[in-house]
Design a protein around this motif. Sequence first.
Motif, PDB file in Angstrom:
ATOM      1  N   VAL A   1       0.848  -1.194   0.000  1.00 56.32           N
ATOM      2  CA  VAL A   1       0.000   0.000   0.000  1.00 56.32           C
ATOM      3  C   VAL A   1       0.878   1.236   0.000  1.00 56.32           C
ATOM      4  N   GLU A   2       0.454   2.243  -0.787  1.00 58.45           N
ATOM      5  CA  GLU A   2       1.270   3.447  -0.897  1.00 58.45           C
ATOM      6  C   GLU A   2       0.414   4.654  -1.272  1.00 58.45           C
ATOM      7  N   ALA A   3       0.782   5.804  -0.753  1.00 56.60           N
ATOM      8  CA  ALA A   3       0.163   7.066  -1.142  1.00 56.60           C
ATOM      9  C   ALA A   3       1.285   7.986  -1.616  1.00 56.60           C
ATOM     10  N   GLU A   4       1.429   8.069  -2.921  1.00 61.97           N
ATOM     11  CA  GLU A   4       2.515   8.867  -3.512  1.00 61.97           C
ATOM     12  C   GLU A   4       2.184   9.133  -4.966  1.00 61.97           C
ATOM     13  N   THR A   5       2.558  10.275  -5.455  1.00 59.76           N
ATOM     14  CA  THR A   5       2.307  10.597  -6.854  1.00 59.76           C
ATOM     15  C   THR A   5       3.136   9.713  -7.782  1.00 59.76           C
ATOM     16  N   GLY A   6       2.578   9.439  -8.941  1.00 59.26           N
ATOM     17  CA  GLY A   6       3.278   8.631  -9.929  1.00 59.26           C
ATOM     18  C   GLY A   6       3.904   9.468 -11.020  1.00 59.26           C
ATOM     19  N   LYS A   7       3.881  10.778 -10.858  1.00 52.86           N
ATOM     20  CA  LYS A   7       4.436  11.662 -11.880  1.00 52.86           C
ATOM     21  C   LYS A   7       5.949  11.768 -11.758  1.00 52.86           C
ATOM     22  N   GLY A   8       6.583  12.021 -12.874  1.00 56.29           N
ATOM     23  CA  GLY A   8       8.014  12.279 -12.875  1.00 56.29           C
ATOM     24  C   GLY A   8       8.834  11.066 -13.272  1.00 56.29           C
ATOM     25  N   VAL A   9      10.052  11.344 -13.701  1.00 55.78           N
ATOM     26  CA  VAL A   9      10.933  10.266 -14.157  1.00 55.78           C
ATOM     27  C   VAL A   9      11.441   9.410 -13.006  1.00 55.78           C
ATOM     28  N   ASP A  10      11.351   9.931 -11.773  1.00 55.36           N
ATOM     29  CA  ASP A  10      11.819   9.174 -10.612  1.00 55.36           C
ATOM     30  C   ASP A  10      10.659   8.557  -9.829  1.00 55.36           C
ATOM     31  N   ALA A  11       9.525   8.343 -10.496  1.00 51.56           N
ATOM     32  CA  ALA A  11       8.327   7.844  -9.809  1.00 51.56           C
ATOM     33  C   ALA A  11       8.586   6.510  -9.115  1.00 51.56           C
ATOM     34  N   LEU A  12       9.268   5.604  -9.752  1.00 49.58           N
ATOM     35  CA  LEU A  12       9.528   4.306  -9.127  1.00 49.58           C
ATOM     36  C   LEU A  12      10.429   4.460  -7.907  1.00 49.58           C
ATOM     37  N   ASP A  13      11.360   5.394  -7.963  1.00 48.88           N
ATOM     38  CA  ASP A  13      12.228   5.642  -6.811  1.00 48.88           C
ATOM     39  C   ASP A  13      11.423   6.167  -5.623  1.00 48.88           C
ATOM     40  N   ARG A  14      10.368   6.928  -5.910  1.00 49.38           N
ATOM     41  CA  ARG A  14       9.544   7.488  -4.838  1.00 49.38           C
ATOM     42  C   ARG A  14       8.427   6.551  -4.403  1.00 49.38           C
ATOM     43  N   ARG A  15       8.305   5.407  -5.050  1.00 50.18           N
ATOM     44  CA  ARG A  15       7.281   4.424  -4.704  1.00 50.18           C
ATOM     45  C   ARG A  15       7.938   3.083  -4.337  1.00 50.18           C
ATOM     46  N   PRO A  16       8.541   3.021  -3.165  1.00 52.45           N
ATOM     47  CA  PRO A  16       9.228   1.790  -2.783  1.00 52.45           C
ATOM     48  C   PRO A  16       8.277   0.595  -2.636  1.00 52.45           C
ATOM     49  N   GLN A  17       7.026   0.830  -2.291  1.00 49.67           N
ATOM     50  CA  GLN A  17       6.083  -0.273  -2.180  1.00 49.67           C
ATOM     51  C   GLN A  17       5.729  -0.852  -3.544  1.00 49.67           C
ATOM     52  N   LEU A  18       5.693  -0.003  -4.578  1.00 55.54           N
ATOM     53  CA  LEU A  18       5.472  -0.507  -5.934  1.00 55.54           C
ATOM     54  C   LEU A  18       6.654  -1.366  -6.367  1.00 55.54           C
ATOM     55  N   ALA A  19       7.847  -0.894  -6.096  1.00 52.69           N
ATOM     56  CA  ALA A  19       9.039  -1.671  -6.435  1.00 52.69           C
ATOM     57  C   ALA A  19       9.027  -3.016  -5.709  1.00 52.69           C
ATOM     58  N   ALA A  20       8.624  -3.011  -4.440  1.00 51.32           N
ATOM     59  CA  ALA A  20       8.563  -4.250  -3.658  1.00 51.32           C
ATOM     60  C   ALA A  20       7.493  -5.192  -4.220  1.00 51.32           C
ATOM     61  N   ALA A  21       6.363  -4.656  -4.637  1.00 51.27           N
ATOM     62  CA  ALA A  21       5.290  -5.484  -5.212  1.00 51.27           C
ATOM     63  C   ALA A  21       5.752  -6.122  -6.513  1.00 51.27           C
ATOM     64  N   LEU A  22       6.438  -5.362  -7.332  1.00 52.69           N
ATOM     65  CA  LEU A  22       6.960  -5.903  -8.588  1.00 52.69           C
ATOM     66  C   LEU A  22       7.985  -7.002  -8.331  1.00 52.69           C
ATOM     67  N   ALA A  23       8.807  -6.804  -7.323  1.00 58.53           N
ATOM     68  CA  ALA A  23       9.823  -7.805  -6.999  1.00 58.53           C
ATOM     69  C   ALA A  23       9.196  -9.078  -6.427  1.00 58.53           C
ATOM     70  N   ALA A  24       8.066  -8.926  -5.743  1.00 63.39           N
ATOM     71  CA  ALA A  24       7.412 -10.084  -5.124  1.00 63.39           C
ATOM     72  C   ALA A  24       6.555 -10.882  -6.088  1.00 63.39           C
ATOM     73  N   SER A  25       6.248 -10.293  -7.246  1.00 63.87           N
ATOM     74  CA  SER A  25       5.337 -10.980  -8.167  1.00 63.87           C
ATOM     75  C   SER A  25       6.052 -11.973  -9.059  1.00 63.87           C
TER      76      SER A  25
END
Length: 83
Positions: free
Chosen positions: A59-83
């Motif tokens: 779960v995460e509350a963070e904007t997805g805008k910008g070239v560094d969006a994945l860097d600012r969304r560590p939970q998204l990165a973790a979800a991708l790694a877990a899938s």
Amino acid sequence: MWIHPKGKRWYALCMDRAVTYYGVSTRQQQRSGLGIEAQRAAVERFAQAESIRMIAEFVEAETGKGVDALDRRPQLAAALAAS
């Protein structure tokens, strides 16, 4: 959508478990009914209907805008790694 002769949709034939990721990027989304709880309820209904078991939740509350969006969304990165 392709449906298997036994009534299962194509994704349910190859997927019996899933990782969930819920995210909002604004307070307005949270208030509008597009918030985390609404997302979770929709995914839970879908998973139950398709007999898919949720194995992890992120779960995460963070904007997805910008070239560094994945860097600012560590939970998204973790979800991708877990899938």
